[in-house]
Design a protein around this motif. Sequence first.
Motif, PDB file in Angstrom:
ATOM      1  N   VAL A 150      -1.938  -5.904   8.752  1.00 55.24           N
ATOM      2  CA  VAL A 150      -2.521  -7.236   8.568  1.00 55.24           C
ATOM      3  C   VAL A 150      -3.589  -7.174   7.479  1.00 55.24           C
ATOM      4  O   VAL A 150      -3.685  -8.084   6.649  1.00 55.24           O
ATOM      5  CB  VAL A 150      -3.091  -7.797   9.892  1.00 55.24           C
ATOM      6  CG1 VAL A 150      -3.754  -9.143   9.673  1.00 55.24           C
ATOM      7  CG2 VAL A 150      -1.983  -7.928  10.930  1.00 55.24           C
ATOM      8  N   ALA A 151      -4.373  -6.098   7.442  1.00 53.01           N
ATOM      9  CA  ALA A 151      -5.363  -5.928   6.379  1.00 53.01           C
ATOM     10  C   ALA A 151      -4.679  -5.917   5.017  1.00 53.01           C
ATOM     11  O   ALA A 151      -5.143  -6.561   4.066  1.00 53.01           O
ATOM     12  CB  ALA A 151      -6.153  -4.633   6.588  1.00 53.01           C
ATOM     13  N   GLN A 152      -3.558  -5.225   4.919  1.00 56.77           N
ATOM     14  CA  GLN A 152      -2.802  -5.196   3.664  1.00 56.77           C
ATOM     15  C   GLN A 152      -2.282  -6.590   3.313  1.00 56.77           C
ATOM     16  O   GLN A 152      -2.285  -6.984   2.145  1.00 56.77           O
ATOM     17  CB  GLN A 152      -1.635  -4.206   3.756  1.00 56.77           C
ATOM     18  CG  GLN A 152      -0.845  -4.065   2.467  1.00 56.77           C
ATOM     19  CD  GLN A 152      -1.675  -3.484   1.341  1.00 56.77           C
ATOM     20  OE1 GLN A 152      -2.309  -2.439   1.519  1.00 56.77           O
ATOM     21  NE2 GLN A 152      -1.672  -4.112   0.177  1.00 56.77           N
ATOM     22  N   ALA A 153      -1.875  -7.347   4.320  1.00 62.02           N
ATOM     23  CA  ALA A 153      -1.386  -8.709   4.072  1.00 62.02           C
ATOM     24  C   ALA A 153      -2.500  -9.615   3.546  1.00 62.02           C
ATOM     25  O   ALA A 153      -2.260 -10.465   2.684  1.00 62.02           O
ATOM     26  CB  ALA A 153      -0.781  -9.289   5.352  1.00 62.02           C
ATOM     27  N   VAL A 154      -3.719  -9.441   4.044  1.00 63.40           N
ATOM     28  CA  VAL A 154      -4.862 -10.210   3.542  1.00 63.40           C
ATOM     29  C   VAL A 154      -5.132  -9.828   2.087  1.00 63.40           C
ATOM     30  O   VAL A 154      -5.321 -10.699   1.224  1.00 63.40           O
ATOM     31  CB  VAL A 154      -6.118  -9.992   4.414  1.00 63.40           C
ATOM     32  CG1 VAL A 154      -7.334 -10.659   3.796  1.00 63.40           C
ATOM     33  CG2 VAL A 154      -5.882 -10.510   5.834  1.00 63.40           C
ATOM     34  N   PHE A 155      -5.127  -8.545   1.808  1.00 63.76           N
ATOM     35  CA  PHE A 155      -5.321  -8.063   0.441  1.00 63.76           C
ATOM     36  C   PHE A 155      -4.241  -8.636  -0.480  1.00 63.76           C
ATOM     37  O   PHE A 155      -4.539  -9.130  -1.568  1.00 63.76           O
ATOM     38  CB  PHE A 155      -5.284  -6.527   0.431  1.00 63.76           C
ATOM     39  CG  PHE A 155      -5.340  -5.929  -0.938  1.00 63.76           C
ATOM     40  CD1 PHE A 155      -6.565  -5.680  -1.544  1.00 63.76           C
ATOM     41  CD2 PHE A 155      -4.183  -5.605  -1.626  1.00 63.76           C
ATOM     42  CE1 PHE A 155      -6.627  -5.120  -2.817  1.00 63.76           C
ATOM     43  CE2 PHE A 155      -4.233  -5.058  -2.892  1.00 63.76           C
ATOM     44  CZ  PHE A 155      -5.453  -4.812  -3.495  1.00 63.76           C
ATOM     45  N   ASP A 156      -2.988  -8.564  -0.043  1.00 65.30           N
ATOM     46  CA  ASP A 156      -1.882  -9.088  -0.853  1.00 65.30           C
ATOM     47  C   ASP A 156      -2.036 -10.581  -1.106  1.00 65.30           C
ATOM     48  O   ASP A 156      -1.777 -11.062  -2.208  1.00 65.30           O
ATOM     49  CB  ASP A 156      -0.542  -8.818  -0.167  1.00 65.30           C
ATOM     50  CG  ASP A 156      -0.183  -7.338  -0.115  1.00 65.30           C
ATOM     51  OD1 ASP A 156      -0.821  -6.518  -0.830  1.00 65.30           O
ATOM     52  OD2 ASP A 156       0.733  -6.988   0.659  1.00 65.30           O
ATOM     53  N   ALA A 157      -2.479 -11.317  -0.095  1.00 64.74           N
ATOM     54  CA  ALA A 157      -2.682 -12.763  -0.246  1.00 64.74           C
ATOM     55  C   ALA A 157      -3.770 -13.035  -1.276  1.00 64.74           C
ATOM     56  O   ALA A 157      -3.626 -13.929  -2.126  1.00 64.74           O
ATOM     57  CB  ALA A 157      -3.049 -13.395   1.099  1.00 64.74           C
ATOM     58  N   MET A 158      -4.853 -12.268  -1.221  1.00 63.02           N
ATOM     59  CA  MET A 158      -5.941 -12.476  -2.172  1.00 63.02           C
ATOM     60  C   MET A 158      -5.457 -12.271  -3.605  1.00 63.02           C
ATOM     61  O   MET A 158      -5.711 -13.096  -4.481  1.00 63.02           O
ATOM     62  CB  MET A 158      -7.100 -11.524  -1.871  1.00 63.02           C
ATOM     63  CG  MET A 158      -8.230 -11.645  -2.872  1.00 63.02           C
ATOM     64  SD  MET A 158      -9.570 -10.500  -2.456  1.00 63.02           S
ATOM     65  CE  MET A 158     -10.658 -10.753  -3.843  1.00 63.02           C
ATOM     66  N   PHE A 159      -4.757 -11.183  -3.835  1.00 61.53           N
ATOM     67  CA  PHE A 159      -4.378 -10.887  -5.208  1.00 61.53           C
ATOM     68  C   PHE A 159      -3.180 -11.706  -5.680  1.00 61.53           C
ATOM     69  O   PHE A 159      -3.045 -11.947  -6.887  1.00 61.53           O
ATOM     70  CB  PHE A 159      -4.243  -9.381  -5.425  1.00 61.53           C
ATOM     71  CG  PHE A 159      -5.609  -8.783  -5.579  1.00 61.53           C
ATOM     72  CD1 PHE A 159      -6.262  -8.826  -6.796  1.00 61.53           C
ATOM     73  CD2 PHE A 159      -6.300  -8.281  -4.486  1.00 61.53           C
ATOM     74  CE1 PHE A 159      -7.553  -8.352  -6.938  1.00 61.53           C
ATOM     75  CE2 PHE A 159      -7.593  -7.795  -4.621  1.00 61.53           C
ATOM     76  CZ  PHE A 159      -8.217  -7.832  -5.858  1.00 61.53           C
TER      77      PHE A 159
END
Length: 191
Positions: free
Chosen positions: A71-80
């Motif tokens: 989920v942390a990676q998904a948040v990062f991916d959403a940001m970028f």
Amino acid sequence: MGLLALFRRKPHERTGFELYGKAVAAARDPWFFGPLAVPDTLDGRFDLVGLHVALLIRRLRQDPDPRGAAVAQAVFDAMFADMDINLREMGVSDLAVGKRVRRMWEAFHGRCLAYETALDAGDQAALATALDRNVWRAEAAAAASPAAAQALARHVVAAAEALAALRFAALLRGEAPFPATPAAPDASHAA
């Protein structure tokens, strides 16, 4: 990999975008740009969004649930993904977008490390120093007042504590209630 795999959503993509949206909403609070005098520029906004996303990612990575890192990676991916879209909408050429996003990623990563180190050590003074150096960097000649950096550090600590107290199930539903910012002083009471 079959053709259909190209069109499948990643398992936590929706949650990542919902949590990212919460971080963006929290970063847009007028308190940052008014009383704290964070520069209301692309850099200033990026720093505040990045700060709130960093807090979310830190919380998710620390969760014992094995889905936390995903989920942390998904948040990062959403940001970028959002940064990429915004750069394109601002007219940055396709050839330059990748380089700009990479510089943004490097800046974000460095800030995350500085903030996380200070938070993990419980060192609010180091956190205020890191925030002063990064959030008000464009104002190098007139950096933030120590009081502004300290106020932001107190808010960041409160946000980290609020997120830590949040159950993982709430995060999976896209809930991330960042604490309210202090109210601006009432102008009628100003001296």
